[in-house]
Design a protein around this motif. Structure first.
Motif, PDB file in Angstrom:
ATOM      1  N   LYS A  40       0.837  -1.195   0.000  1.00 25.30           N
ATOM      2  CA  LYS A  40       0.000   0.000   0.000  1.00 25.30           C
ATOM      3  C   LYS A  40       0.874   1.249   0.000  1.00 25.30           C
ATOM      4  O   LYS A  40       1.867   1.327   0.723  1.00 25.30           O
ATOM      5  CB  LYS A  40      -0.896   0.013   1.242  1.00 25.30           C
ATOM      6  N   ALA A  41       0.486   2.233  -0.794  1.00 25.02           N
ATOM      7  CA  ALA A  41       1.275   3.457  -0.927  1.00 25.02           C
ATOM      8  C   ALA A  41       1.040   4.409   0.243  1.00 25.02           C
ATOM      9  O   ALA A  41      -0.084   4.552   0.740  1.00 25.02           O
ATOM     10  CB  ALA A  41       0.926   4.162  -2.230  1.00 25.02           C
ATOM     11  N   PHE A  42       2.123   5.047   0.680  1.00 21.74           N
ATOM     12  CA  PHE A  42       2.064   6.077   1.716  1.00 21.74           C
ATOM     13  C   PHE A  42       3.210   7.047   1.450  1.00 21.74           C
ATOM     14  O   PHE A  42       4.370   6.639   1.415  1.00 21.74           O
ATOM     15  CB  PHE A  42       2.223   5.448   3.102  1.00 21.74           C
ATOM     16  N   GLU A 173      -3.782   5.977   0.157  1.00 25.21           N
ATOM     17  CA  GLU A 173      -3.538   7.036   1.134  1.00 25.21           C
ATOM     18  C   GLU A 173      -4.813   7.437   1.858  1.00 25.21           C
ATOM     19  O   GLU A 173      -4.781   7.727   3.061  1.00 25.21           O
ATOM     20  CB  GLU A 173      -2.883   8.231   0.432  1.00 25.21           C
ATOM     21  N   ARG A 174      -5.932   7.431   1.156  1.00 21.05           N
ATOM     22  CA  ARG A 174      -7.209   7.719   1.813  1.00 21.05           C
ATOM     23  C   ARG A 174      -7.543   6.630   2.828  1.00 21.05           C
ATOM     24  O   ARG A 174      -8.022   6.920   3.934  1.00 21.05           O
ATOM     25  CB  ARG A 174      -8.333   7.832   0.778  1.00 21.05           C
ATOM     26  N   GLU A 175      -7.281   5.380   2.448  1.00 17.21           N
ATOM     27  CA  GLU A 175      -7.547   4.270   3.357  1.00 17.21           C
ATOM     28  C   GLU A 175      -6.683   4.390   4.606  1.00 17.21           C
ATOM     29  O   GLU A 175      -7.158   4.159   5.726  1.00 17.21           O
ATOM     30  CB  GLU A 175      -7.279   2.942   2.651  1.00 17.21           C
ATOM     31  N   ALA A 176      -5.416   4.754   4.421  1.00 15.71           N
ATOM     32  CA  ALA A 176      -4.523   4.937   5.566  1.00 15.71           C
ATOM     33  C   ALA A 176      -5.048   6.038   6.482  1.00 15.71           C
ATOM     34  O   ALA A 176      -5.043   5.897   7.711  1.00 15.71           O
ATOM     35  CB  ALA A 176      -3.115   5.274   5.085  1.00 15.71           C
ATOM     36  N   ARG A 182      -0.541   7.283  10.933  1.00 17.87           N
ATOM     37  CA  ARG A 182       0.265   8.498  10.925  1.00 17.87           C
ATOM     38  C   ARG A 182       1.741   8.217  10.692  1.00 17.87           C
ATOM     39  O   ARG A 182       2.550   9.133  10.549  1.00 17.87           O
ATOM     40  CB  ARG A 182       0.089   9.248  12.250  1.00 17.87           C
ATOM     41  N   GLY A 183       2.115   6.936  10.700  1.00 16.27           N
ATOM     42  CA  GLY A 183       3.506   6.572  10.490  1.00 16.27           C
ATOM     43  C   GLY A 183       3.613   5.219   9.820  1.00 16.27           C
ATOM     44  O   GLY A 183       2.685   4.409   9.877  1.00 16.27           O
TER      45      GLY A 183
END
Length: 233
Positions: A40-42, A173-176, A182-183
């Protein structure tokens, strides 16, 4: 089957370290064919430039008000954690830059290629940043890394010349954000429990064993992570 979702960023040293420790734990338990990983992208810094002019030590100096000596010492300590895992970890040489296109390339791999290619691309992007000191925002760098990982040049060019897979990155990123992440690294095992940070290899062995038992017990081990405010130092 153990299913793990991993939010991470290629500019995050603890993500590289954490994922390598996780893979070591998987291999120790002989679970390679029983673990399915979804990357997953962050983005630690969506506003990071593409020039890669800021060094890791300079970023720590700016972020935490450290002296150059203290910042360089912390960079070396983190690099040593990577080297203990067999990584030619050169955090001091890394070029801080935007990683959005690198995440889009990962989405391409997950969409059109097999598991081994995805794993190889993920490793090579981290290596490009933390071992070779390359700027991941430069298209030529991403083309080179993509080809080395087994992607077709026509597919890479299609992504880099368009906005392909941008929605998928933004969705991650929305899912995160909805999960309160936050990290990173941030990992979810079998949709049952989360590991917010990079555990030791032994810590990940315990997490995998818990996943096998369908246990949602939380680990008491301190896990290192990086966030928009910087990496824990």
């Amino acid at each position: 089957m153990i299913r793990i979702k991993i939010w991470s960023d290629f500019a995050c040293p603890y993500c590289y370290i954490g994922e390598r420790r996780l893979m070591d734990a998987i291999n120790q338990l002989g679970l390679k064919d029983q673990v399915e990983i979804e990357y997953k992208a962050f983005e630690l810094d969506p506003n990071a430039s593409g020039d890669g002019k800021l060094t890791s030590a300079e970023r720590l100096m700016n972020k935490y008000g450290l002296s150059r000596e203290k910042a360089e010492q912390k960079v070396e300590e983190i690099s040593q954690l990577g080297r203990e895992l067999g990584i030619d970890f050169r955090y001091a040489d890394s070029k801080y830059s935007n990683t959005f296109d690198a995440h889009r390339l990962m989405k391409l791999a997950e969409d059109r290629y097999d598991k081994d290619t995805v794993t190889k691309l993920n490793e090579n992007l981290f290596s490009a940043y933390f071992t070779n000191g390359l700027v991941l925002a430069i298209p030529e760098v991403l083309i080179e890394v993509g080809l080395k990982s087994g992607l077709k040049e026509i597919d890479i060019d299609d992504v880099l010349s368009t906005e392909s897979y941008a929605p998928q990155v933004r969705e991650d990123e929305r899912e995160a954000s909805m999960l309160g992440v936050r990290g990173v690294p941030f990992m979810i095992f079998n949709e049952e429990f989360a590991i917010p940070g990079a555990l030791s290899t032994e810590g990940f062995v315990s997490a995998l064993e818990k996943a096998q038992r369908n246990s949602a017990e939380e680990s008491s081990e301190k896990a290192h992570k990086c966030g928009p405010e910087g990496c824990e130092i």
